[in-house]
Design a protein around this motif. Structure first.
Motif, PDB file in Angstrom:
ATOM      1  N   VAL A 156     -28.228   5.084 -34.386  1.00 11.95           N
ATOM      2  CA  VAL A 156     -28.473   5.643 -33.066  1.00 11.95           C
ATOM      3  C   VAL A 156     -29.233   4.610 -32.242  1.00 11.95           C
ATOM      4  N   ALA A 157     -28.720   4.301 -31.062  1.00 16.90           N
ATOM      5  CA  ALA A 157     -29.411   3.397 -30.147  1.00 16.90           C
ATOM      6  C   ALA A 157     -30.046   4.210 -29.032  1.00 16.90           C
ATOM      7  N   PHE A 158     -31.355   4.066 -28.883  1.00 11.35           N
ATOM      8  CA  PHE A 158     -32.078   4.695 -27.776  1.00 11.35           C
ATOM      9  C   PHE A 158     -32.276   3.635 -26.707  1.00 11.35           C
ATOM     10  N   HIS A 159     -31.442   3.708 -25.675  1.00  5.66           N
ATOM     11  CA  HIS A 159     -31.483   2.708 -24.607  1.00  5.66           C
ATOM     12  C   HIS A 159     -32.257   3.238 -23.417  1.00  5.66           C
ATOM     13  N   LEU A 160     -32.979   2.347 -22.760  1.00  6.02           N
ATOM     14  CA  LEU A 160     -33.717   2.699 -21.559  1.00  6.02           C
ATOM     15  C   LEU A 160     -32.826   3.417 -20.553  1.00  6.02           C
ATOM     16  N   GLY A 161     -33.356   4.467 -19.950  1.00  5.93           N
ATOM     17  CA  GLY A 161     -32.637   5.199 -18.915  1.00  5.93           C
ATOM     18  C   GLY A 161     -33.598   6.126 -18.208  1.00  5.93           C
ATOM     19  N   ASP A 162     -33.041   7.095 -17.498  1.00  2.00           N
ATOM     20  CA  ASP A 162     -33.881   8.090 -16.839  1.00  2.00           C
ATOM     21  C   ASP A 162     -34.252   9.159 -17.857  1.00  2.00           C
ATOM     22  N   SER A 163     -35.473   9.085 -18.351  1.00  2.00           N
ATOM     23  CA  SER A 163     -35.956  10.036 -19.353  1.00  2.00           C
ATOM     24  C   SER A 163     -36.707  11.207 -18.739  1.00  2.00           C
ATOM     25  N   GLY A 164     -36.779  11.234 -17.422  1.00  2.00           N
ATOM     26  CA  GLY A 164     -37.490  12.313 -16.752  1.00  2.00           C
ATOM     27  C   GLY A 164     -38.991  12.127 -16.711  1.00  2.00           C
ATOM     28  N   TYR A 165     -39.464  10.966 -17.127  1.00  5.04           N
ATOM     29  CA  TYR A 165     -40.907  10.769 -17.244  1.00  5.04           C
ATOM     30  C   TYR A 165     -41.593  10.516 -15.906  1.00  5.04           C
ATOM     31  N   LEU A 166     -40.807  10.328 -14.849  1.00  3.21           N
ATOM     32  CA  LEU A 166     -41.460  10.212 -13.546  1.00  3.21           C
ATOM     33  C   LEU A 166     -42.122  11.528 -13.131  1.00  3.21           C
ATOM     34  N   GLN A 167     -41.814  12.600 -13.827  1.00  6.63           N
ATOM     35  CA  GLN A 167     -42.542  13.850 -13.582  1.00  6.63           C
ATOM     36  C   GLN A 167     -44.034  13.661 -13.867  1.00  6.63           C
ATOM     37  N   ILE A 168     -44.358  12.760 -14.782  1.00 14.27           N
ATOM     38  CA  ILE A 168     -45.769  12.456 -15.061  1.00 14.27           C
ATOM     39  C   ILE A 168     -46.380  11.732 -13.863  1.00 14.27           C
ATOM     40  N   ALA A 169     -45.631  10.775 -13.302  1.00 11.90           N
ATOM     41  CA  ALA A 169     -46.115  10.076 -12.109  1.00 11.90           C
ATOM     42  C   ALA A 169     -46.300  11.053 -10.954  1.00 11.90           C
ATOM     43  N   ALA A 170     -45.401  12.045 -10.879  1.00 19.02           N
ATOM     44  CA  ALA A 170     -45.502  13.035  -9.801  1.00 19.02           C
ATOM     45  C   ALA A 170     -46.792  13.836  -9.899  1.00 19.02           C
ATOM     46  N   MET A 171     -47.312  14.008 -11.113  1.00 19.35           N
ATOM     47  CA  MET A 171     -48.581  14.708 -11.282  1.00 19.35           C
ATOM     48  C   MET A 171     -49.721  13.959 -10.610  1.00 19.35           C
ATOM     49  N   TRP A 172     -49.536  12.658 -10.410  1.00 18.10           N
ATOM     50  CA  TRP A 172     -50.548  11.820  -9.773  1.00 18.10           C
ATOM     51  C   TRP A 172     -50.197  11.529  -8.312  1.00 18.10           C
ATOM     52  N   GLY A 173     -49.216  12.262  -7.790  1.00 17.76           N
ATOM     53  CA  GLY A 173     -48.836  12.074  -6.399  1.00 17.76           C
ATOM     54  C   GLY A 173     -47.687  11.127  -6.191  1.00 17.76           C
ATOM     55  N   GLY A 174     -47.090  10.626  -7.275  1.00 21.83           N
ATOM     56  CA  GLY A 174     -45.960   9.713  -7.154  1.00 21.83           C
ATOM     57  C   GLY A 174     -44.646  10.453  -6.986  1.00 21.83           C
ATOM     58  N   LYS A 175     -43.562   9.683  -6.927  1.00 21.17           N
ATOM     59  CA  LYS A 175     -42.256  10.314  -6.772  1.00 21.17           C
ATOM     60  C   LYS A 175     -41.759  10.825  -8.120  1.00 21.17           C
ATOM     61  N   GLU A 176     -40.949  11.876  -8.059  1.00 12.07           N
ATOM     62  CA  GLU A 176     -40.508  12.560  -9.271  1.00 12.07           C
ATOM     63  C   GLU A 176     -39.174  12.049  -9.791  1.00 12.07           C
ATOM     64  N   ASN A 177     -38.351  11.483  -8.911  1.00 19.34           N
ATOM     65  CA  ASN A 177     -37.004  11.073  -9.297  1.00 19.34           C
ATOM     66  C   ASN A 177     -36.848   9.562  -9.233  1.00 19.34           C
ATOM     67  N   PHE A 178     -36.193   9.035 -10.261  1.00 24.06           N
ATOM     68  CA  PHE A 178     -35.971   7.588 -10.335  1.00 24.06           C
ATOM     69  C   PHE A 178     -34.929   7.170  -9.309  1.00 24.06           C
ATOM     70  N   GLU A 179     -35.202   6.079  -8.611  1.00 20.13           N
ATOM     71  CA  GLU A 179     -34.262   5.502  -7.662  1.00 20.13           C
ATOM     72  C   GLU A 179     -34.168   4.008  -7.913  1.00 20.13           C
ATOM     73  N   GLY A 180     -33.009   3.578  -8.368  1.00 23.77           N
ATOM     74  CA  GLY A 180     -32.823   2.162  -8.616  1.00 23.77           C
ATOM     75  C   GLY A 180     -33.003   1.330  -7.368  1.00 23.77           C
ATOM     76  N   PHE A 181     -33.797   0.287  -7.461  1.00 26.32           N
ATOM     77  CA  PHE A 181     -34.065  -0.637  -6.350  1.00 26.32           C
ATOM     78  C   PHE A 181     -34.746   0.051  -5.174  1.00 26.32           C
ATOM     79  N   GLY A 182     -35.326   1.230  -5.413  1.00 26.37           N
ATOM     80  CA  GLY A 182     -36.096   1.883  -4.374  1.00 26.37           C
ATOM     81  C   GLY A 182     -37.507   1.331  -4.328  1.00 26.37           C
ATOM     82  N   THR A 183     -38.294   1.841  -3.396  1.00 27.24           N
ATOM     83  CA  THR A 183     -39.689   1.414  -3.292  1.00 27.24           C
ATOM     84  C   THR A 183     -40.447   1.842  -4.547  1.00 27.24           C
TER      85      THR A 183
END
Length: 401
Positions: A226-253
Motif C-alpha cells: 500500500v502506498a500512502f501518497h501525499l494528497g488532500d487529507s482534510g487536515y486543513l480543518q486543523i488550520a481552520a481552527m486557527w483562523g486559516g482556510k479549510e480547503n486546499f487550493e493548489g497554487f493558491g495563497t
C-alpha cells in the motif's frame, strides 16, 4: 549504461489525468454526484460534492508547470531579492505527450536512465476528500477512475516499466474489498490510499479499525504493498481552527502558519494508526510505503511510539518501533537529511522518488543521487536508487537491465 552502472527505479512519478478520467466509466446515476468538469467562461473547473473544487485549479493541465522549476523554493535556497513567483514556468501540454501517453512516457524513461517508475495521480489526490460526505459516489468514482487508469496506462504490463497505483478508499469496507479484488485481478502490483482518517456514515474511523481487516488481509496475502501518497487529507480543518482556510487550493495563497500547523501530520497519524491499532500484528506480511510525505515525521513518531510502549506496555503486542522499521518504506524529500533517516530506520527502507514531472520535484530524476552523498557506500546508494523498490514490490530479480 549510465555512470551508476545500473538503471534506477523512481517510486514517485505522476501523470496528468485526462478530463474524462473520473467520468469515462462512471455510471449514469452518479454523474451529478461524482466529478464533473464544467466550463466557466474560458476556463474548465471541477465540481465535486456540489461545489467548485480548486485542489487542482486548472484540471485541463494546459498550460502546465515545467518539471523542477520550483526546486530552489523547496530547498529553501531562493536568492535574496528574487521573487518566488518568478520561478514558476509553464509550457503547453501538447508539447509533452509523455504526461498523458504511456508509449511516449516509456521513451522518456530511456532518456532518464530509469528502469521503472511508480505512477500516482495529480488531480485524483483530491477526490476522496471532496466526496467524503457521499460514500457511494466516492466508491463509484474511484472504481471508474481505476478502469480509466488500467485502460490508458495499465496497472502492470509485461515490460514492467510503469507501475500505476489504483486508488482504494476504505469508506465502504465491503466495496473496498471488492475493489481490491478487482484491481488485483487486473494485475495491480501496488495500491494507493489516502493518508487520512477513513470517512464514515456516522463518524470517521481509524485505518486500524477491524472492519478494514479483510482488505489488509487480502493485500498481505497477495504481497501487494500500500502506498500512502501525499494528497488532500482534510487536515486543513486543523488550520481552520486557527483562523486559516479549510480547503486546499493548489497554487493558491498560502499562509505559512498553515504549513506549521498541518505539515506532515496526516502521514504521521496514518502510520501511527496502523501500528497503535494493531494492523501489522494482525497482518504481519503487510507492507506499506510513504510517498511524497517527507521523512521528518519518522523521527517524531518513533520517539512517541517508544514512550507509549513504555507507558502502556499491555497495549502493544510487539515493539511498535520495530514494526515501523519492518513494515514501512519511506521516500524522503530530496532536500532532507537522508543520512539521518538511514541512521534512524536503516538504509533498507529508504526509497528514491523524484516527483517528476511536478514543478516541486526534480527536473532530472536521477540527480537525486547527488543528495545521497552522506550515505557510506555505493551499495547503500544502490539500495535507495533501486533495490529497496524491488523489495517493496516483493520482486527479487526484475530484469536484465
Amino acid at each position: 549504461m549510465n555512470e551508476l552502472g545500473y538503471l534506477s527505479i523512481d517510486v514517485d512519478n505522476h501523470y496528468y489525468e485526462s478530463l474524462d478520467a473520473f467520468t469515462r466509466h462512471l455510471p449514469k446515476e452518479f454523474r451529478q454526484r461524482g466529478v464533473r468538469m464544467l466550463r466557466d467562461g474560458k476556463h474548465t473547473v471541477a465540481v465535486m460534492g456540489e461545489r467548485v473544487n480548486r485542489f487542482i485549479p486548472n484540471p485541463t493541465f494546459d498550460p502546465i508547470i515545467e518539471p523542477g522549476c520550483l526546486d530552489l523554493m523547496f530547498r529553501g535556497q531562493i536568492p535574496d531579492g528574487v521573487d518566488p513567483a518568478s520561478l514558476m514556468k509553464v509550457e503547453e501540454l501538447g508539447l509533452r505527450p509523455e504526461y498523458q501517453n504511456r508509449d511516449a512516457r516509456i521513451k522518456v524513461l530511456e532518456n532518464q536512465e530509469l528502469e521503472s517508475i511508480f505512477m500516482f495521480p495529480t488531480f485524483g489526490c483530491g477526490v476522496e476528500e471532496a466526496l467524503k460526505k457521499d460514500i457511494p459516489a466516492t466508491m463509484a468514482s474511484l472504481h471508474a477512475f481505476n478502469l480509466w487508469l488500467d485502460e490508458d496506462w495499465g496497472f502492470d504490463r509485461p515490460d514492467h516499466r510503469i507501475y500505476t497505483a489504483p486508488m482504494i478508499s476504505l469508506a465502504d469496507p465491503e466495496a473496498a474489498l471488492a475493489e481490491v479484488d478487482f484491481v488485483l485481478g487486473r494485475g495491480a502490483k501496488l495500491v494507493h490510499m489516502r493518508p487520512a482518517p477513513v470517512p464514515g456514515t456516522s463518524k470517521p474511523r481509524s485505518l486500524g479499525h477491524p472492519s478494514h481487516d479483510p482488505v489488509w488481509a487480502r493485500l498481505a496475502e497477495a504481497g501487494v504493498p500500500v502506498a500512502f501518497h501525499l494528497g488532500d487529507s482534510g487536515y486543513l480543518q486543523i488550520a481552520a481552527m486557527w483562523g486559516g482556510k479549510e480547503n486546499f487550493e493548489g497554487f493558491g495563497t498560502t499562509d505559512p502558519f498553515d504549513k506549521v500547523v498541518v505539515d506532515d501530520r496526516a502521514i504521521h497519524d496514518t502510520i501511527a494508526s496502523l501500528i497503535v491499532h494493531g494492523v501489522f500484528v494482525r497482518h504481519p506480511k503487510l507492507r506499506v510505503a510513504s510517498i511524497e510525505n517527507g521523512s521528518e515525521w519518522v523521527h517524531r513518531l518513533i520517539k512517541r511510539l517508544h514512550k507509549l510502549a513504555n507507558q502502556y506496555p499491555k497495549s502493544f503486542a510487539d515493539n511498535p518501533v520495530d514494526e515501523l522499521k519492518e513494515h514501512v518504506w519511506i521516500a524522503p524529500y530530496y532536500e532532507e537529511d537522508v543520512k539521518h533517516l538511514a541512521n534512524t530506520i536503516g538504509t533498507d527502507r529508504i526509497l528514491f522518488g523524484s516527483d517528476w514531472p511536478h514543478g516541486e520535484g526534480l527536473e532530472d530524476p536521477t540527480s537525486y543521487v547527488k543528495d545521497l552523498a552522506g550515505l557510506s557506500s555505493d551499495a547503500e546508494i544502490r539500495k535507495v536508487m533501486r533495490e529497496n523498490a524491488l523489495d517493496l514490490l516483493g520482486v527479487s530479480v526484475h530484469s536484465a537491465r
